[in-house]
Design an enzyme around this catalytic site. Structure first.
Site, mmCIF file in Angstrom:
data_model
loop_
_atom_site.group_PDB
_atom_site.id
_atom_site.type_symbol
_atom_site.label_atom_id
_atom_site.label_comp_id
_atom_site.label_asym_id
_atom_site.label_seq_id
_atom_site.Cartn_x
_atom_site.Cartn_y
_atom_site.Cartn_z
ATOM 1 N N GLY A 55 0.827 -1.200 0.000
ATOM 2 C CA GLY A 55 0.000 0.000 0.000
ATOM 3 C C GLY A 55 0.860 1.246 0.000
ATOM 4 N N CYS A 82 5.302 -6.138 1.650
ATOM 5 C CA CYS A 82 5.677 -4.719 1.698
ATOM 6 C C CYS A 82 4.985 -4.020 2.867
ATOM 7 C CB CYS A 82 5.385 -4.061 0.353
ATOM 8 S SG CYS A 82 6.243 -2.486 0.110
ATOM 9 N N TYR A 83 4.007 -3.138 2.616
ATOM 10 C CA TYR A 83 3.278 -2.511 3.723
ATOM 11 C C TYR A 83 2.682 -3.570 4.635
ATOM 12 C CZ TYR A 83 -0.211 0.273 6.250
ATOM 13 O OH TYR A 83 -0.970 0.857 7.228
ATOM 14 N N HIS A 169 7.843 -7.416 -3.751
ATOM 15 C CA HIS A 169 6.574 -7.796 -4.377
ATOM 16 C C HIS A 169 6.761 -9.057 -5.233
ATOM 17 C CE1 HIS A 169 4.110 -4.261 -3.345
ATOM 18 N NE2 HIS A 169 5.276 -3.624 -3.327
ATOM 19 N N GLU A 171 4.464 -10.734 -6.703
ATOM 20 C CA GLU A 171 3.417 -10.854 -7.710
ATOM 21 C C GLU A 171 3.787 -10.229 -9.047
ATOM 22 O OE1 GLU A 171 2.309 -7.123 -5.254
ATOM 23 O OE2 GLU A 171 3.346 -9.034 -4.983
ATOM 24 N N ASP A 227 -19.340 -9.742 -21.548
ATOM 25 C CA ASP A 227 -19.864 -9.937 -20.200
ATOM 26 C C ASP A 227 -21.370 -10.186 -20.193
ATOM 27 O OD1 ASP A 227 -17.269 -9.434 -19.429
ATOM 28 O OD2 ASP A 227 -17.647 -7.317 -18.994
ATOM 29 N N LYS A 369 -11.835 -10.826 -16.566
ATOM 30 C CA LYS A 369 -12.317 -10.866 -17.944
ATOM 31 C C LYS A 369 -11.937 -12.164 -18.657
ATOM 32 C CE LYS A 369 -14.251 -8.307 -21.266
ATOM 33 N NZ LYS A 369 -15.478 -7.520 -21.101
#
Length: 513
Positions: A55, A82-83, A169, A171, A227, A369
């Site tokens: 964050g 991290c945060y 991070h 990710e 969608d 999606k």
């Protein structure tokens, strides 16, 4: 709810969605939750593991976002990123302080001692850092797992409680072995099974729809996009003829889209479909309007009024189906400041008149999606629908800069049709996120034959993306760009110049308005 799943508490990181995607790619269900969720709610939902995201805040700041401290007493493994690592440290009575040197970007770290989180990972590797603060003193029972030159505690762990913190991070693609680290957490620490399959999700979704709707009827605004099309087929499988689809032709659609929707959903799939020709109504409402936000609001308002008029005819309908997907849900709220800043107004079938008391049915709201497209394939839907590119709710109204008129719509439709026809010839056409034309409110001088022309400018916008959160302009072969330009200028009377947009998102957006 899946038996094995990971809860991701969002503290406002730009990468939070990436965490969710990385985990789902490993066939484990993940869900992003507000950082303020109570420990009691987490206990009831029983995730296999909890991830505290990064964050933008510092834990020192007044009003910095805090999680419920009781979540550390649930006996559930926790990974702080991290945060999230700094927050875990502070809440468990360790200390955090500003670092002497901030770390942003590629950083080399070294593993100091064995930990389950770094199983089968080299002793040194590159990670992506983005922090100014760092852990100074670890909470009781924790041990350091890795360090960098500027950060003595780049990772820490309490193996007994299965609490882990990493300052980098995992990710993002920039971190080497980041996916391996997440795998070690979700499979090694949390003991998750890779059992989240869209085939079983479809069966569960159909059962959930049937349970929610019972013997009642559902009305759905069908746009023809991916969608709404997938949710239409899913609802039709669940309740059959008790689904009533309404397709509003606002005059701002792609070329021949009204014919395609009617052929596919009414003729081929046998759905109950009402087509409303409201083109003149929308053109009249948009007359003289050039401000993009005003155009969006007018289109949204008119759509709701037209849809409501038709919905009232289905007096037995108590439910409203919508194609809401996970990015819509996540983007609707800022985890730190409530409603997020409006970049663009989006219209959906919301804000209906008070006499229409519908209960929402949103079966796709937990999917990204690409997962929606995969569900469509499980449902046996035609690739012509599933491989359609995303199309904005206000349609060509926000791809025509300046005033929207029937004449300008027709011009853009024909230009855009040439873009689609040429792009479809590329071997990687399905990999391109969006390719479309934009009509500018300017004219330029040209020469055709021996005559001077003064006609419209058309912009090509072609981008690569995964989920529209970020995008980069596509490196389209020059021959394709040349073919598009030649066809538009030669075949679409009224355009004499074609230009190519080479802006990425961010800082630009995919659409121009």
């Amino acid at each position: 709810m899946q038996t094995d799943w990971i809860a991701i508490l969002d503290f406002g990181s730009q990468y939070t969605q990436l965490i969710a995607r990385r985990i789902r790619e490993k066939k484990v269900y993940s869900e992003i939750l507000p950082y303020s969720i109570s420990a009691e709610e987490l206990r009831k939902r029983a995730p296999s593991g909890i991830i505290l995201s990064g964050g933008p805040n510092s834990v020192f700041e007044e009003g910095a976002p805090l999680c419920d401290p009781a979540l550390f007493d649930l006996g559930i493994p926790v990974l702080g990123i991290c945060y999230g690592m700094q927050l875990m440290t502070q809440m468990l009575k360790g200390t955090v302080q500003p670092g002497d040197t901030r770390e942003y970007g590629h950083t080399r770290i070294a593993i100091m001692s064995g930990t389950q989180l770094f199983t089968r990972i080299p002793k040194e590797f590159d990670v992506w850092m983005s922090h100014g603060d760092q852990v100074a003193t670890m909470p009781e029972g924790f041990k350091a797992s890795a360090r960098s030159l500027a950060c003595p505690i780049a990772a820490m762990r309490h193996e007994g409680k299965k609490f882990y913190g990493i300052q980098f991070h995992p990710e993002v693609a920039h971190t080497q072995f980041g996916i391996d680290i997440l795998e070690n957490f979700i499979f090694g620490v949390c003991r998750c099974k890779a059992n989240w399959k869209l085939e079983s999700w479809v069966d569960s979704a159909v059962a959930a729809i049937q349970k929610q709707v019972g013997e009642e009827e559902v009305v759905l605004g069908l746009s023809g996009g991916v969608d709404s099309s997938v949710v239409a087929v899913l609802l039709h499988r669940a309740i059959g003829k008790r689904l009533h689809c309404i397709f509003v032709d606002n005059g701002l659609l792609r070329a021949n889209e009204d014919v395609q929707v009617k052929e596919m959903f009414e003729n081929k799939l046998g759905m109950d479909l009402t087509v409303v020709d409201a083109r003149e109504r929308f053109y009249s409402a948009l007359k003289g309007v050039t401000d993009p936000e005003q155009k969006r609001k007018i289109i949204g308002r008119e759509f709701i009024e037209v849809f409501a008029d038709q919905a009232r005819k289905f007096k037995n309908c108590k439910f409203l189906g919508q194609g809401t997907i996970y990015p819509d849900v996540i983007e609707s709220l800022n985890p730190l400041k409530g409603p997020s800043q409006t970049i663009k107004s989006h219209h959906n079938v919301g804000g209906l008149p008070p006499d229409l008391h519908f209960e929402l049915v949103e079966p796709l709201r937990e999917l990204f999606k690409d997962e929606v497209r995969a569900v469509g394939r499980v449902l046996g839907m035609d690739s012509v629908i599933l491989d359609r590119q995303p199309f904005p709710g206000p349609g060509l109204g926000v791809r025509i800069l300046g005033e929207v008129t029937a004449e300008r719509v027709a011009l853009l439709q024909q230009a855009d049709l040439r873009v689609q026809e040429e792009m479809c010839k590329l071997p990687n056409a399905r990999e391109i996120w969006q390719s479309f034309a934009i009509l500018l409110p300017v004219k330029t001088v040209g020469v055709m034959g021996d005559q001077r022309t003064y006609e419209n400018v058309c912009v090509l916008r072609i981008v690569d993306s995964i989920d529209a959160m970020t995008a980069d302009w596509s490196r389209v072969p020059y021959d394709t760009l040349a073919a598009i330009s030649n066809r538009i200028i030669n075949e679409v009377r009224g355009i004499n110049r074609v230009v190519y947009d080479i802006s990425s998102k961010p800082p630009a957006t995919i659409e121009w308005e």
